[in-house]
Scaffold this active site. Structure first.
Site, PDB file in Angstrom:
ATOM      1  N   TYR A  84       0.823  -1.205   0.000  1.00 20.34           N
ATOM      2  CA  TYR A  84       0.000   0.000   0.000  1.00 20.34           C
ATOM      3  C   TYR A  84       0.863   1.263   0.000  1.00 20.34           C
ATOM      4  CZ  TYR A  84      -4.369  -2.478   0.737  1.00 20.34           C
ATOM      5  OH  TYR A  84      -5.472  -3.287   0.571  1.00 20.34           O
ATOM      6  N   ALA A 153       8.832   6.412  -2.684  1.00 25.04           N
ATOM      7  CA  ALA A 153       8.373   5.043  -2.928  1.00 25.04           C
ATOM      8  C   ALA A 153       8.533   4.696  -4.402  1.00 25.04           C
ATOM      9  CB  ALA A 153       6.910   4.898  -2.507  1.00 25.04           C
ATOM     10  N   CYS A 184       4.038   0.665   2.366  1.00 27.12           N
ATOM     11  CA  CYS A 184       4.827  -0.401   1.747  1.00 27.12           C
ATOM     12  C   CYS A 184       5.023  -1.585   2.683  1.00 27.12           C
ATOM     13  CB  CYS A 184       6.173   0.135   1.263  1.00 27.12           C
ATOM     14  SG  CYS A 184       6.013   1.391  -0.019  1.00 27.12           S
TER      15      CYS A 184
END
Length: 221
Positions: A84, A153, A184
């Site tokens: 996520y 990210a 993550c």
């Protein structure tokens, strides 16, 4: 949605910038169409710089227990790698549509490594040292209190050796929004932003210039 050509357009890689936040599903549609065009030979490769409204996206490894979402942001499941991730205003997203096959670069791990290096080189322009960490996805910085926080990210997808999705760098993000997920899937570490580190605002346009310069250093074309 407004996409304008950047003044930094390259002869091989096309640079695109959206001035207003782009709906995530619309962005997916545009990326997929661009990838099909690259595979068919009628679209250029592209780097698309944009922001999204506040959302969470789940990659192929996302775990339901890592999603809390107290603010009720839209959640999208996507085919990129990773877990996520939050996207929102003040975060520079760069979607990279690059033909690895045509460039004889069929090594996804090396491609991800190069994306990491791209971020590392770009934030150097702001006197920020971002680093990789074994076992932790993304790029990390050491804060003044000697803790490590995540500043960027990475999540990619590859179709017939053409890449899409890409990177996200926190520039002036609302960091409280990250409390809706385990970013993550990594517990015990926080997130930060360029503004949080420097104590001052940095225009997205300044980061865009740094990304353009760093791209040519890392990827050469």
């Amino acid at each position: 949605m407004s996409i304008v050509h950047s003044p930094f357009t390259l002869s091989i890689m096309e640079w695109l910038i959206s001035k207003a936040p782009v709906d995530y599903l619309e962005a997916l549609k545009i990326m997929e169409e661009r990838v099909e065009g690259i595979l068919s030979g009628y679209n250029n490769e592209a780097i698309w710089l944009l922001e999204h409204p506040p959302i969470f996206t789940g990659g192929t490894s996302a775990k339901k227990q890592d999603l809390f979402n107290p603010d009720g942001f839209p959640v999208y499941e996507t085919g990129r790698g990773g877990e996520y991730t939050y996207h929102g205003p003040g975060q520079r997203v760069a979607y990279v549509m690059r033909n690895l096959g045509a460039r004889d670069e069929r090594d996804v791990r090396q491609y991800v490594y190069n994306l990491e290096q791209w971020i590392i080189e770009a934030v150097k322009d702001f006197n920020i040292t971002a680093e990789r960490r074994d076992g932790r996805i993304g790029l990390w910085v050491q804060t003044t209190d000697k803790t490590e926080k995540k500043i960027a990210a990475i999540g990619v997808r590859v179709r017939k050796w053409v890449t899409y999705h890409g990177i996200a760098i926190n520039v002036d993000s609302d960091l409280s929004h990250f409390s809706g997920i385990v970013p993550c899937g990594i517990h015990d570490y926080g997130v930060t932003s360029i503004k949080d580190i420097l104590g001052k605002e940095v225009p997205l346009e300044d980061l865009d210039k740094a990304l353009k310069k760093a791209w040519n250093t890392v990827f050469k074309s």
